[in-house]
Scaffold this active site. Sequence first.
Site, PDB file in Angstrom:
ATOM      1  NE  ARG A  30      -3.695  -2.229   2.397  1.00 23.63           N
ATOM      2  CZ  ARG A  30      -4.579  -2.730   1.540  1.00 23.63           C
ATOM      3  NH1 ARG A  30      -4.943  -2.033   0.464  1.00 23.63           N
ATOM      4  NH2 ARG A  30      -5.131  -3.913   1.740  1.00 23.63           N
ATOM      5  CG  ASP A  31       1.455   5.604  -2.269  1.00 28.34           C
ATOM      6  OD1 ASP A  31       2.008   5.640  -3.381  1.00 28.34           O
ATOM      7  OD2 ASP A  31       1.600   6.499  -1.406  1.00 28.34           O
ATOM      8  CD  GLU A  96       6.654  11.952  -5.019  1.00 27.79           C
ATOM      9  OE1 GLU A  96       6.685  11.131  -4.081  1.00 27.79           O
ATOM     10  OE2 GLU A  96       5.752  12.784  -5.159  1.00 27.79           O
ATOM     11  CB  VAL A  97      10.346   6.062  -5.637  1.00 25.02           C
ATOM     12  CG1 VAL A  97      11.259   4.913  -5.224  1.00 25.02           C
ATOM     13  CG2 VAL A  97       9.773   6.763  -4.400  1.00 25.02           C
ATOM     14  CG  HIS A 101       6.534   3.030  -8.588  1.00 25.40           C
ATOM     15  ND1 HIS A 101       7.763   3.623  -8.742  1.00 25.40           N
ATOM     16  CD2 HIS A 101       5.653   4.026  -8.373  1.00 25.40           C
ATOM     17  CE1 HIS A 101       7.626   4.937  -8.623  1.00 25.40           C
ATOM     18  NE2 HIS A 101       6.355   5.204  -8.412  1.00 25.40           N
ATOM     19  CG  HIS A 103       1.109   4.921  -8.796  1.00 25.18           C
ATOM     20  ND1 HIS A 103       1.140   5.531  -7.560  1.00 25.18           N
ATOM     21  CD2 HIS A 103       2.247   5.287  -9.423  1.00 25.18           C
ATOM     22  CE1 HIS A 103       2.252   6.250  -7.454  1.00 25.18           C
ATOM     23  NE2 HIS A 103       2.943   6.127  -8.570  1.00 25.18           N
TER      24      HIS A 103
HETATM   25  P1  AMP Z   1       5.924   8.265  -7.990  1.00 24.37           P
HETATM   26  O1  AMP Z   1       5.622   9.726  -7.840  1.00 24.37           O
HETATM   27  O2  AMP Z   1       5.229   7.630  -9.145  1.00 24.37           O
HETATM   28  O3  AMP Z   1       7.420   7.988  -7.965  1.00 24.37           O
HETATM   29  O4  AMP Z   1       5.289   7.575  -6.717  1.00 24.37           O
HETATM   30  C1  AMP Z   1       5.997   7.291  -5.564  1.00 24.37           C
HETATM   31  C2  AMP Z   1       4.985   6.855  -4.536  1.00 24.37           C
HETATM   32  O5  AMP Z   1       5.667   6.126  -3.531  1.00 24.37           O
HETATM   33  C3  AMP Z   1       4.267   8.003  -3.836  1.00 24.37           C
HETATM   34  O6  AMP Z   1       2.856   7.863  -4.067  1.00 24.37           O
HETATM   35  C4  AMP Z   1       4.638   7.822  -2.366  1.00 24.37           C
HETATM   36  O7  AMP Z   1       3.578   8.112  -1.504  1.00 24.37           O
HETATM   37  C5  AMP Z   1       5.025   6.360  -2.310  1.00 24.37           C
HETATM   38  N1  AMP Z   1       5.990   5.973  -1.297  1.00 24.37           N
HETATM   39  C6  AMP Z   1       7.211   6.503  -1.083  1.00 24.37           C
HETATM   40  N2  AMP Z   1       7.841   5.856  -0.090  1.00 24.37           N
HETATM   41  C7  AMP Z   1       6.997   4.882   0.328  1.00 24.37           C
HETATM   42  C8  AMP Z   1       7.072   3.876   1.349  1.00 24.37           C
HETATM   43  N3  AMP Z   1       8.139   3.739   2.120  1.00 24.37           N
HETATM   44  N4  AMP Z   1       5.996   3.061   1.498  1.00 24.37           N
HETATM   45  C9  AMP Z   1       4.899   3.189   0.723  1.00 24.37           C
HETATM   46  N5  AMP Z   1       4.790   4.104  -0.255  1.00 24.37           N
HETATM   47  C10 AMP Z   1       5.800   4.950  -0.440  1.00 24.37           C
END
Ligand code: AMP
Length: 118
Positions: A30-31, A96-97, A101, A103
């Site tokens: 879960r996000d 961001e990461v 991934h 969603h």
């Molecule tokens: P993106 O902007 O597509 O890279 O999405 C990154 C997502 O990762 C965001 O919706 C964050 O809320 C989620 N996120 C970041 N760190 C974590 C974590 N440790 N556990 C769960 N979700 C995370």
Amino acid sequence: MPHDTIFLKIVRGEIPADVVYRDELVTAFRDRHPQAPVHVLIVPNHVIPTAADVTADDEAALGRLFVAARAVAEQEGIAEDGYRLIVNCKGHGGQEVDHLHLHLLGGEPLGPMRARRG
Ligand code: AMP
């Protein structure tokens, strides 16, 4: 280490996450900042930094992301009403990461894919 991402730590069980699905190729959890009643991230168990970095070697894991998304959607009870699958890529995509991934969002009508311009 560039390839040691927060999501890889979740895959390895080194940091806590609410994992809802796991197999030998992908992990779903879960996000932590959900944007919908159901918001699950599905990641390959190996790091592919962005959609712009995929190679033929990643095909099995990338295909599995969709198979897992279907399974999680059914598990979460959103398969019948429908849902949205999103992959953000790099800066303009809002990524961001740097660990590719998918969603999975659902549980209510999600509206237009993005705000209309102007
Ligand atoms: P993106 O902007 O597509 O890279 O999405 C990154 C997502 O990762 C965001 O919706 C964050 O809320 C989620 N996120 C970041 N760190 C974590 C974590 N440790 N556990 C769960 N979700 C995370």
